[in-house]
Design a protein around this motif. Structure first.
Motif, PDB file in Angstrom:
ATOM      1  N   UNK A 156      49.449  26.928  50.903  1.00 43.22           N
ATOM      2  CA  UNK A 156      48.179  27.068  50.270  1.00 43.22           C
ATOM      3  C   UNK A 156      48.291  28.236  49.200  1.00 43.22           C
ATOM      4  N   UNK A 157      49.173  29.252  49.377  1.00 42.22           N
ATOM      5  CA  UNK A 157      49.089  30.527  48.734  1.00 42.22           C
ATOM      6  C   UNK A 157      50.555  30.486  47.921  1.00 42.22           C
ATOM      7  N   UNK A 158      51.137  29.232  47.595  1.00 44.88           N
ATOM      8  CA  UNK A 158      52.616  29.396  47.341  1.00 44.88           C
ATOM      9  C   UNK A 158      52.526  29.686  45.677  1.00 44.88           C
ATOM     10  N   UNK A 159      51.532  29.410  44.899  1.00 42.90           N
ATOM     11  CA  UNK A 159      51.475  29.821  43.527  1.00 42.90           C
ATOM     12  C   UNK A 159      51.194  30.941  43.258  1.00 42.90           C
ATOM     13  N   UNK A 160      51.035  32.015  44.052  1.00 40.94           N
ATOM     14  CA  UNK A 160      50.666  33.589  43.762  1.00 40.94           C
ATOM     15  C   UNK A 160      51.967  34.132  43.276  1.00 40.94           C
ATOM     16  N   UNK A 161      52.186  34.632  42.294  1.00 42.60           N
ATOM     17  CA  UNK A 161      53.247  35.297  41.872  1.00 42.60           C
ATOM     18  C   UNK A 161      53.436  36.740  42.456  1.00 42.60           C
ATOM     19  N   UNK A 162      52.408  37.455  42.401  1.00 42.34           N
ATOM     20  CA  UNK A 162      52.418  38.883  42.683  1.00 42.34           C
ATOM     21  C   UNK A 162      50.583  39.271  43.128  1.00 42.34           C
ATOM     22  N   UNK A 163      50.715  40.343  43.740  1.00 43.34           N
ATOM     23  CA  UNK A 163      49.391  40.982  43.879  1.00 43.34           C
ATOM     24  C   UNK A 163      49.718  42.624  44.097  1.00 43.34           C
ATOM     25  N   UNK A 164      48.840  43.230  43.323  1.00 43.25           N
ATOM     26  CA  UNK A 164      48.714  44.619  43.062  1.00 43.25           C
ATOM     27  C   UNK A 164      47.450  45.224  43.391  1.00 43.25           C
ATOM     28  N   UNK A 165      47.602  46.212  44.047  1.00 44.82           N
ATOM     29  CA  UNK A 165      46.436  47.158  44.343  1.00 44.82           C
ATOM     30  C   UNK A 165      46.244  48.285  43.102  1.00 44.82           C
ATOM     31  N   UNK A 166      45.375  48.035  42.502  1.00 39.20           N
ATOM     32  CA  UNK A 166      45.223  48.931  41.044  1.00 39.20           C
ATOM     33  C   UNK A 166      44.468  50.251  41.536  1.00 39.20           C
ATOM     34  N   UNK A 167      43.775  50.372  42.630  1.00 41.00           N
ATOM     35  CA  UNK A 167      43.271  51.437  43.235  1.00 41.00           C
ATOM     36  C   UNK A 167      42.540  51.045  44.558  1.00 41.00           C
ATOM     37  N   UNK A 168      42.004  51.984  45.170  1.00 38.06           N
ATOM     38  CA  UNK A 168      41.588  51.662  46.656  1.00 38.06           C
ATOM     39  C   UNK A 168      40.760  50.499  46.529  1.00 38.06           C
ATOM     40  N   UNK A 169      40.144  50.001  45.596  1.00 34.44           N
ATOM     41  CA  UNK A 169      38.975  48.980  45.543  1.00 34.44           C
ATOM     42  C   UNK A 169      39.111  47.993  44.517  1.00 34.44           C
ATOM     43  N   UNK A 170      40.325  47.865  43.947  1.00 34.16           N
ATOM     44  CA  UNK A 170      40.677  46.808  42.957  1.00 34.16           C
ATOM     45  C   UNK A 170      41.760  46.194  43.299  1.00 34.16           C
ATOM     46  N   UNK A 171      41.858  44.739  43.194  1.00 34.93           N
ATOM     47  CA  UNK A 171      43.140  43.964  43.678  1.00 34.93           C
ATOM     48  C   UNK A 171      43.436  43.089  42.596  1.00 34.93           C
TER      49      UNK A 171
END
Length: 598
Positions: A156-171
């Motif tokens: 289901x999530x295989x096309x996600x390349x990356x995820x980053x937390x830009x700060x505590x409330x931003x993804x």
């Protein structure tokens, strides 16, 4: 190494601040295709009553048993109702085909290219133990589900390349391409897990203690394998959000488990629980009677719906040699006389299912259009020729039970596939092995549906046995693909997408726990799935889904059953509900207990 990482460096934040300029203004919601129904300042969904009273205790029933509170893995049998304890980034509207609005996330940014999406979390969001929901919980959720969760999540999530937390409330999520148009909305639907609860636990194991979530309910109490009770959290952080107004009105919601549906119905009539959704037409026609109904203490009603009904069927396990040949599968399908069954067993309550996307515009019910042919023609050498020339219809009879001619047609197909009738038994010419198989079921009530088909199969020389097992064993055998044939279903939404990979995708045909229980391995079907996922608009989504439907139909992977276009429900006369019903769901979480019944 995890796919996703937490990065708080100044260069990253600077890069984000510059890239942010390429986005439109933050949005309060997302629509798969077209515009959102609800504006930025909406106060509640139309199908809810924002003034619904809170209170009351409600009991429902469940089939079988449970042994785990971890519903995200393939081990164990999870308790029903666990979704009540979790929130997701967004909340789906039940009166739109596929739109969602901010829940844990207040707003989202997504460029037109759909190559990424950024979520801005609500600072007030918290778990039931008062721990704030922060970006690290989002990262933990996706890392964990992809690495240790059910195979479904990796697909289901295989096309996600990356995820980053830009700060505590931003993804920020980045995608491999912008062509998977459904993926941003899929991300919004995933339950968010608390890192602090799970980090000291083995996520791949069954869970015996109540988990923590950020949702409207907490798991209050349970009796192992017999009942589980959820309690409305009076301090639920999100109770006044527009997506929640008028919902989650019961103080407690308990699920009692029964081993048998007949026993569970009698318990309902005796007042042991409050709400029941009936799937048996016989029970609906004959058993919902008595003084409780006459007096109005119990209410029985049918509510028409507009949901796609998908495909319920006898499902072949094509990993079995006897079911390798589509001709064999097609021939066996002649033995199911729906019209006789509907008249004699179902009180004519059902419509025959012919499509994997029944009761929707995605169903292939006419010859392919020129636009569909553009999709299908490049695959011509890999798919059945009937896809181009004939509208698929499951075998249809006159209801008399006399299907001799059709059984002769079936026998001709079997002979052309290398089988012959000897001394009343169907024998494979090459091996001398008889055609015998087992139908695995968890509901004993299905035996009355199988029995007439079994009798017709015996006239073809096919020996069929029925194996009834408990729910836990049934689930485990499905996960291990340890069956010949089962009775099952493939539910569909009004916006098909990434879940099609899990249902029919070749990559996971042999992965235990996957939903490709048929064992389909077809490059053509894989191609059509990807085209659906990449559909640029609603028109193309419908065309591409119809093309997939045709290929699935003509491969005879299942013997189609039947469907109903209404919900059959019965309940104690203690409930009230909004005047407007949602188009795509029953909306039970919008009901409330009458104050006089508290």
């Amino acid at each position: 190494m995890p796919l996703f990482s937490l990065k708080k460096t100044l260069p990253l934040l600077l890069a984000f601040s510059l890239s942010h300029l390429a986005f439109a203004e933050p949005q309060h919601g997302l629509a798969m295709h077209g515009d959102l129904k609800y504006p930025t300042n909406f106060t509640h969904f139309d199908y809810t009553n924002p003034d619904a009273p809170k209170g009351g205790d409600v009991k429902r029933w469940s089939m079988g048993t449970f042994d785990s509170f971890n519903s995200f893995i393939i081990k164990g049998t999870p308790a029903d109702g666990l979704g009540l304890i979790y929130d997701s980034l967004m909340e789906k509207a039940l009166d739109e085909p596929f739109s969602q609005y901010g829940l844990l996330a207040a707003n989202v940014d997504m460029p037109e290219s759909r190559e990424s999406i950024t979520y801005y979390l609500r600072p007030e969001a918290k778990f039931s133990d008062n721990t704030p929901v922060r970006a690290n919980d989002i990262l933990f959720t996706y890392n964990t589900l992809i690495e240790k969760g059910s195979p479904f999540y990796k697909a289901y999530l295989g096309d996600i390349e990356s995820i980053e937390a830009l700060d505590e409330l931003t993804v920020k999520f980045k995608f491999k391409t912008g062509e998977n148009r459904e993926l941003p909305l899929i991300i919004g639907e995933i339950p968010i897990l608390p890192e602090h609860f799970w980090k000291e636990r083995d996520f791949s194991a069954t869970l015996q203690t109540p988990p923590i979530g950020s949702g409207p309910y907490t798991l209050d109490s349970f009796e192992s394998g017999r009942s589980v009770t959820y309690k409305r959290n009076p301090d639920y952080w999100g109770r006044d959000l527009p997506v929640n107004k008028g919902r989650f009105n019961f103080d407690t919601l308990r699920y009692d488990y029964y081993r048998d549906t007949t026993v569970s119905l009698e318990a309902f009539k005796a007042g042991e629980y409050d709400f029941r959704q009936e799937t048996s037409s016989k029970q609906w026609a004959t058993s919902y009677t008595g003084p409780q109904f006459d007096s109005g203490e119990l209410v029985k009603t049918e509510i028409p719906h507009h949901r796609p009904t998908g495909m319920q069927a006898f499902i072949f396990n094509t990993r079995r040699d006897i079911f390798n040949d589509p001709k064999v599968r097609q021939a066996l399908g002649y033995a199911f006389d729906f019209e006789w069954t509907n008249k004699n067993l179902f009180y004519n309550a059902y419509a025959r299912t012919h499509s994997f996307f029944s009761n929707s515009e995605m169903a292939a019910t006419e010859l392919p259009t020129a636009e569909e042919l553009e999709i299908l023609t490049p695959l011509k050498d890999q798919i059945p020729s009937e896809v181009f020339t004939t509208v698929y219809r499951a075998p249809t009879y006159d209801g008399s039970g006399n299907i001799r001619r059709e059984l002769r047609d079936a026998l001709r197909l079997l002979k052309s596939a290398g089988w012959e009738l000897k001394n009343g038994k169907l024998i494979q010419k090459s091996s001398g092995q008889p055609l015998t198989f087992e139908i695995l079921i968890a509901q004993k009530e299905m035996e009355r549906i199988i029995a007439p088909m079994s009798k017709n199969l015996s006239r073809l020389g096919v020996e069929v046995s029925i194996r009834v097992v408990d729910v836990s064993q049934y689930i485990n055998r499905l996960r291990a693909f340890d069956f010949d044939m089962v009775v099952g279903s493939f539910g569909q939404s009004s916006s098909p997408g990434n879940e099609q990979r899990e249902f029919w995708g070749s990559y996971n045909a042999d992965k235990p726990g996957s939903r490709n229980i048929i064992g389909i391995q077809s490059p053509a079907i894989d191609t059509l799935i990807e085209l659906i996922i990449k559909a640029p608009n609603r028109e193309q989504l419908v065309l591409r889904t119809r093309a997939l439907d045709r290929v699935l139909q003509w491969n005879h992977y299942v013997i189609p059953h039947f469907h109903s276009r209404s919900d059959r429900i019965a309940y104690k006369n203690k409930f009230d509900f909004p005047k407007i019903r949602p188009d795509y769901d029953l909306g039970f979480d919008t009901w409330w207990v009458k104050e006089s019944a508290h």
